[in-house]
Motif scaffolding. Structure first.
Motif, mmCIF file in Angstrom:
data_model
loop_
_atom_site.group_PDB
_atom_site.id
_atom_site.type_symbol
_atom_site.label_atom_id
_atom_site.label_comp_id
_atom_site.label_asym_id
_atom_site.label_seq_id
_atom_site.Cartn_x
_atom_site.Cartn_y
_atom_site.Cartn_z
ATOM 1 N N THR A 396 0.823 -1.017 0.105
ATOM 2 C CA THR A 396 0.111 0.102 0.035
ATOM 3 C C THR A 396 0.802 1.019 0.168
ATOM 4 O OG1 THR A 396 -1.707 -1.376 1.127
ATOM 5 C CG2 THR A 396 -1.791 1.123 1.165
ATOM 6 N N SER A 397 1.980 1.455 0.804
ATOM 7 C CA SER A 397 2.600 2.266 0.880
ATOM 8 C C SER A 397 3.569 2.811 -0.370
ATOM 9 C CB SER A 397 4.017 2.035 1.788
ATOM 10 O OG SER A 397 3.289 2.093 3.350
ATOM 11 N N VAL A 398 4.101 1.574 -1.130
ATOM 12 C CA VAL A 398 4.668 1.786 -2.388
ATOM 13 C C VAL A 398 3.674 2.315 -3.258
ATOM 14 C CG1 VAL A 398 5.812 0.681 -4.274
ATOM 15 C CG2 VAL A 398 6.399 0.223 -1.917
ATOM 16 N N LEU A 399 2.417 1.904 -3.419
ATOM 17 C CA LEU A 399 1.364 2.019 -4.239
ATOM 18 C C LEU A 399 1.118 3.615 -4.237
ATOM 19 C CD1 LEU A 399 -0.820 1.389 -6.539
ATOM 20 C CD2 LEU A 399 -2.375 0.913 -4.670
ATOM 21 N N LEU A 400 0.850 3.976 -3.015
ATOM 22 C CA LEU A 400 0.520 5.667 -2.676
ATOM 23 C C LEU A 400 1.776 6.370 -3.107
ATOM 24 C CD1 LEU A 400 -1.353 5.197 0.628
ATOM 25 C CD2 LEU A 400 -2.460 5.832 -1.475
ATOM 26 N N ILE A 401 2.905 6.099 -2.589
ATOM 27 C CA ILE A 401 3.964 6.807 -3.145
ATOM 28 C C ILE A 401 4.133 7.120 -4.756
ATOM 29 C CG2 ILE A 401 6.477 7.282 -2.941
ATOM 30 C CD1 ILE A 401 6.323 6.124 -0.086
ATOM 31 N N VAL A 402 4.113 5.957 -5.360
ATOM 32 C CA VAL A 402 4.211 5.897 -6.761
ATOM 33 C C VAL A 402 3.082 6.720 -7.578
ATOM 34 C CG1 VAL A 402 4.331 4.610 -8.874
ATOM 35 C CG2 VAL A 402 5.524 3.667 -6.705
ATOM 36 N N VAL A 403 2.014 6.646 -6.896
ATOM 37 C CA VAL A 403 0.911 7.383 -7.674
ATOM 38 C C VAL A 403 0.890 8.755 -7.314
ATOM 39 C CG1 VAL A 403 -1.895 7.536 -7.744
ATOM 40 C CG2 VAL A 403 -0.629 5.168 -7.520
ATOM 41 N N GLY A 404 1.247 9.140 -6.247
ATOM 42 C CA GLY A 404 1.449 10.293 -5.955
ATOM 43 C C GLY A 404 2.524 11.140 -6.616
ATOM 44 N N ALA A 405 3.621 10.410 -6.637
ATOM 45 C CA ALA A 405 4.770 11.037 -7.431
ATOM 46 C C ALA A 405 4.387 11.389 -8.879
ATOM 47 C CB ALA A 405 6.026 10.200 -7.431
ATOM 48 N N VAL A 406 3.578 10.334 -9.524
ATOM 49 C CA VAL A 406 3.099 10.422 -11.051
ATOM 50 C C VAL A 406 2.130 11.871 -10.945
ATOM 51 C CG1 VAL A 406 1.772 9.389 -12.702
ATOM 52 C CG2 VAL A 406 3.288 8.162 -11.455
ATOM 53 N N VAL A 407 1.405 11.694 -10.128
ATOM 54 C CA VAL A 407 0.161 12.846 -10.298
ATOM 55 C C VAL A 407 0.767 14.180 -9.900
ATOM 56 C CG1 VAL A 407 -1.551 13.788 -8.819
ATOM 57 C CG2 VAL A 407 -1.804 11.383 -9.503
ATOM 58 N N PHE A 408 1.967 14.162 -8.973
ATOM 59 C CA PHE A 408 2.776 15.633 -8.896
ATOM 60 C C PHE A 408 3.461 15.929 -10.058
ATOM 61 C CE2 PHE A 408 6.017 18.119 -7.260
ATOM 62 C CZ PHE A 408 5.754 19.170 -6.253
ATOM 63 N N TYR A 409 4.257 15.200 -10.512
ATOM 64 C CA TYR A 409 5.069 15.361 -11.780
ATOM 65 C C TYR A 409 4.131 15.720 -12.922
ATOM 66 C CZ TYR A 409 8.433 14.647 -15.476
ATOM 67 O OH TYR A 409 9.153 15.038 -16.516
ATOM 68 N N PHE A 410 3.074 15.002 -13.220
ATOM 69 C CA PHE A 410 2.336 15.553 -14.366
ATOM 70 C C PHE A 410 1.607 16.892 -14.219
ATOM 71 C CE2 PHE A 410 -2.052 15.456 -16.423
ATOM 72 C CZ PHE A 410 -1.515 15.188 -17.577
ATOM 73 N N PHE A 411 1.043 17.099 -13.048
ATOM 74 C CA PHE A 411 0.252 18.383 -12.925
ATOM 75 C C PHE A 411 1.279 19.640 -12.716
ATOM 76 C CE2 PHE A 411 -3.256 15.315 -12.364
ATOM 77 C CZ PHE A 411 -4.160 15.900 -13.067
ATOM 78 N N GLU A 412 2.127 19.432 -12.024
ATOM 79 C CA GLU A 412 3.055 20.305 -11.720
ATOM 80 C C GLU A 412 4.069 20.911 -12.865
ATOM 81 O OE1 GLU A 412 3.030 22.740 -8.879
ATOM 82 O OE2 GLU A 412 0.928 21.191 -8.697
ATOM 83 N N ASN A 413 4.322 19.686 -13.650
ATOM 84 C CA ASN A 413 5.009 20.046 -14.813
ATOM 85 C C ASN A 413 4.233 21.082 -15.836
ATOM 86 O OD1 ASN A 413 7.533 19.336 -16.265
ATOM 87 N ND2 ASN A 413 6.565 18.050 -17.542
ATOM 88 N N GLN A 414 2.925 21.068 -15.704
ATOM 89 C CA GLN A 414 2.049 21.970 -16.347
ATOM 90 C C GLN A 414 1.673 23.184 -15.734
ATOM 91 O OE1 GLN A 414 -0.753 19.804 -19.013
ATOM 92 N NE2 GLN A 414 0.049 17.861 -17.727
ATOM 93 N N ASN A 415 2.063 23.256 -14.603
ATOM 94 C CA ASN A 415 1.680 24.582 -13.824
ATOM 95 C C ASN A 415 2.575 25.768 -13.881
ATOM 96 O OD1 ASN A 415 0.709 26.267 -11.768
ATOM 97 N ND2 ASN A 415 1.408 24.996 -9.983
ATOM 98 N N PRO A 416 1.856 26.941 -14.756
ATOM 99 C CA PRO A 416 2.673 27.844 -14.908
ATOM 100 C C PRO A 416 3.361 28.771 -13.435
ATOM 101 C CG PRO A 416 0.292 28.357 -15.260
ATOM 102 C CD PRO A 416 0.487 26.849 -14.852
ATOM 103 N N ALA A 417 2.687 28.313 -12.327
ATOM 104 C CA ALA A 417 3.135 29.096 -11.353
ATOM 105 C C ALA A 417 4.614 28.712 -10.825
ATOM 106 C CB ALA A 417 2.112 29.025 -10.138
ATOM 107 N N GLN A 418 5.055 27.449 -11.392
ATOM 108 C CA GLN A 418 5.997 26.705 -11.072
ATOM 109 C C GLN A 418 7.404 27.392 -11.828
ATOM 110 O OE1 GLN A 418 6.793 25.090 -8.651
ATOM 111 N NE2 GLN A 418 4.833 24.646 -7.955
ATOM 112 N N TYR A 419 7.199 28.422 -12.554
ATOM 113 C CA TYR A 419 8.294 29.201 -13.068
ATOM 114 C C TYR A 419 8.948 30.224 -12.331
ATOM 115 C CZ TYR A 419 7.630 27.111 -17.987
ATOM 116 O OH TYR A 419 7.484 26.379 -18.775
ATOM 117 N N ALA A 420 7.991 30.581 -11.256
ATOM 118 C CA ALA A 420 8.551 31.473 -9.889
ATOM 119 C C ALA A 420 9.884 30.722 -9.683
ATOM 120 C CB ALA A 420 7.755 31.568 -9.111
#
Length: 614
Positions: A396-420
């Motif tokens: 369960t821990s591995v699944l949550l960490i992996v899915v969370g990392a993928v979600v974070f990478y995908f959405f923050e990679n498209q987040n214009p605010a992260q150009y700060a």
């Protein structure tokens, strides 16, 4: 023979004072308690208030008088005891400490001053006089603590539930920590800490959350940081475990059966006979991992991070290791790990992520995976797998960490605010995946951040709410409803959809009682989050609803991540967050069991009701 002469002398003394033995020992116990309280008071005054030469003189006098009294008490109890070998065995640590103090005092005859002060003065350490005062008081404080925790074997006289004692220990820790943090020497000059903010900070540290209303790095002094580290350590493992550990140092017989039963209930040990061994293993594993983590962190700080001395560098490393393993999220940097020179140290991020993951797995899992006995048994029997609990937690821990990392990478990679400045978009692909992994692991209950969370996109915040709500695993330093709880709920739901009579996990059946308990934990935790969010939105309507929701879940899951609204919370909202942190740490069911009256009998059934639910 000298030993025979001593034995005859003891027998003569015992025969002479036998009639007054009980009364003398009773008076001695009262005096030991009085001296212990006075010694603790002197230590706290020295720690928390500015000292003058006169006050330092009186404190040192109290400390020396206390040590002399404990030496006298030790010798008197020895002469009163009919079994000297057993007495020495059960009071070995106290005897060694007192012997060390006596040897140190002999330095006044040999070199003109106590050995400790002599070597400190020759070492060239600045402020050695103050260091001598602290060290000699720590010696006395350890002796006092050993004396006080021996009363733990009389805990059977307390007619309270283990859950009530568990909750009470956290209340004592929170209010005691708030009192310490309110002392002038705990803060930077010219700063003031209100009662609410003291309770908030102490609760955040004791409940290993990490939410702050003042800047930990600049608001508190070194002494304040030391108090926070102690609160985090005690809160992460619970004060009951540490009291039992001190009793264990005093001698195995110092831990009464009732005290062992309470530890067994709190830690969910399988049998009473395992309590002492598991207790020792837990403390050994904890301190070993934290010291090893501090050693690795010492060599991984970026070149831009400035330290005044190597000792200061080690202290910062140790503080962050303790904070990481206990999933507290406290940092000695103003911007947490988003500080210049820290946010670019990616190997350091991996080390801290490893510490918080280990702390969040739970001690039974660490013992099952890395313990000498289980490893040796699996080497002899390769077909033998880890326990079902261990496999469920790890998967369960591995699944949550992996899915969370993928979600974070995908959405923050498209987040214009992260150009700060210092944003996600300026990192390489490998650095981005390390950052995504770090924050996914941190969201599970740690609360460290290497990015500005006020810039995180709404989808990631919402998904992190789920990760924070689930949290870590049982019998760990983390919070949340726990990975196993959500897994059991998920498998129960799947069994219901498939019209199965029983819930099955890894070819094992889950009892209905366990499934009901999992449902109750998730339901009541959800209620706490809902009403907490509802109240904060009433008290602070100007704050964005998603940020408020994120804040309350972070508090109840004892995570510590924040979008930056914590210092903006009004007084009533801060108390809501304090209660959310407290209930998240002690557990909803623990609180309910403590308050509820036990049922007199379960030997009855009512007719079944046909209720439409879907």
């Amino acid at each position: 023979m000298p030993s025979n002469a001593i034995q005859r002398f003891r027998e003569t003394v015992n025969l002479a004072i036998y009639g007054s033995k009980a009364a003398t020992l009773q008076v001695l116990r009262v005096m030991r308690l009085t001296v212990s309280l006075v010694s603790i008071g002197a230590f706290l005054y020295f720690l928390g208030y500015p000292q003058t030469p006169q006050s330092s003189f009186w404190i040192l006098l109290i400390v020396r008088a206390g040590i002399v009294f404990f030496i006298f008490s030790y010798l008197l109890r020895f002469f009163f005891d009919f079994e000297p070998r057993r007495f020495f065995r059960e009071n070995a640590l106290e005897g060694l400490l007192l012997l060390a103090v006596i040897v140190d005092a002999l330095g006044a005859v040999v070199v003109g001053k106590p050995f400790l002060r002599f070597f400190l003065s020759r070492s060239g350490i600045s402020g050695f006089q103050g260091m001598f005062m602290i060290l000699i008081q720590i010696f006395l404080l350890i002796i006092v603590m050993l004396d006080l925790v021996k009363a733990g074997k009389h805990i059977a006289r307390l007619r309270v539930k283990p859950s009530t004692l568990f909750i009470g220990s956290y209340l004592i820790l929170i209010f005691g920590g708030a009192g310490l943090l309110s002392m002038p020497e705990m803060r930077a000059p010219g700063t003031e800490l209100s009662f609410t903010d003291a309770i908030f900070t102490s609760a955040s540290a004791s409940c290993v959350t990490g939410l702050i209303v003042v800047d930990t790095a600049t608001f508190f002094s070194l002494k304040g940081h030391l108090v926070l580290a102690v609160l985090i350590q005690l809160g992460g493992l619970n004060i009951i475990i540490f009291a039992s550990f001190f009793a264990l140092l005093s001698g195995r017989s110092a831990i009464g059966l009732r005290q062992q039963a309470i530890v067994m209930d709190f830690m969910s040990f399988e049998s009473l006979s395992d309590t002492v061994r598991m207790l020792r293993d837990i403390l050994l594993v904890t301190f070993s991992i934290e010291l090893l983590g501090a050693g690795v962190l010492y060599f991984t700080w970026g070149p831009q991070v400035e330290f005044s001395t190597p000792l200061h560098k080690f202290w910062v490393s140790l503080f962050h290791s303790i904070s990481a393993f206990n999933n507290a999220g406290f940092s000695l940097f103003t911007n947490n790990l988003f500080e210049n020179g820290v946010r670019d140290s990616y190997f350091l991020h991996i080390v801290i992520a490893g510490l918080l993951i280990l702390g969040g797995l739970g001690f039974p899992v660490i013992q099952d995976l890395f313990g000498i006995r289980p490893l040796r048994e699996r080497l002899r029997k390769p077909w033998k797998k880890p326990k079902v609990h261990t496999r469920l937690v790890v998967n369960t821990s591995v699944l949550l960490i992996v899915v969370g990392a993928v979600v974070f990478y995908f959405f923050e990679n498209q987040n214009p605010a992260q150009y700060a400045e210092g944003g996600f978009q300026y990192q390489t692909i490998i650095q981005k995946w390390i950052t995504a992994f770090f924050h996914s692991a941190s969201a599970r209950t740690a609360g460290f951040n290497t990015l500005d969370f006020s810039l995180i996109s709404a989808p990631v915040l919402l998904f992190f709410v789920f990760l924070m709500f689930v949290g870590a695993s049982p019998i760990s330093t983390g919070g949340g409803v726990k990975t196993t709880t959500m897994s059991i709920l998920l498998f129960s739901g799947l069994a219901s959809i498939r019209n199965k009579r029983h819930t099955e996990i890894f070819r094992h059946q889950v009892s209905q009682d366990l499934a009901r308990k999992a449902f109750g934990i998730v339901f009541f935790s959800g209620c706490v989050v809902f009403f907490g969010t509802f109240l904060v939105m009433i008290f602070d309507p100007q704050l964005p609803p998603l940020n408020v929701f994120f804040e309350v879940v972070s508090a109840h899951g004892t995570v510590g991540l924040s979008t930056g609204i914590t210092p903006q919370l009004s007084l009533p909202s801060r108390w809501v967050i304090i209660l959310a942190m407290f209930m998240g740490r002690v557990g909803i069911l623990t609180l309910a069991v403590s308050l509820a009256r036990p049922s007199l009998t379960n030997r009855y059934t009512f007719p079944e009701a046909n209720i439409i639910v879907a």
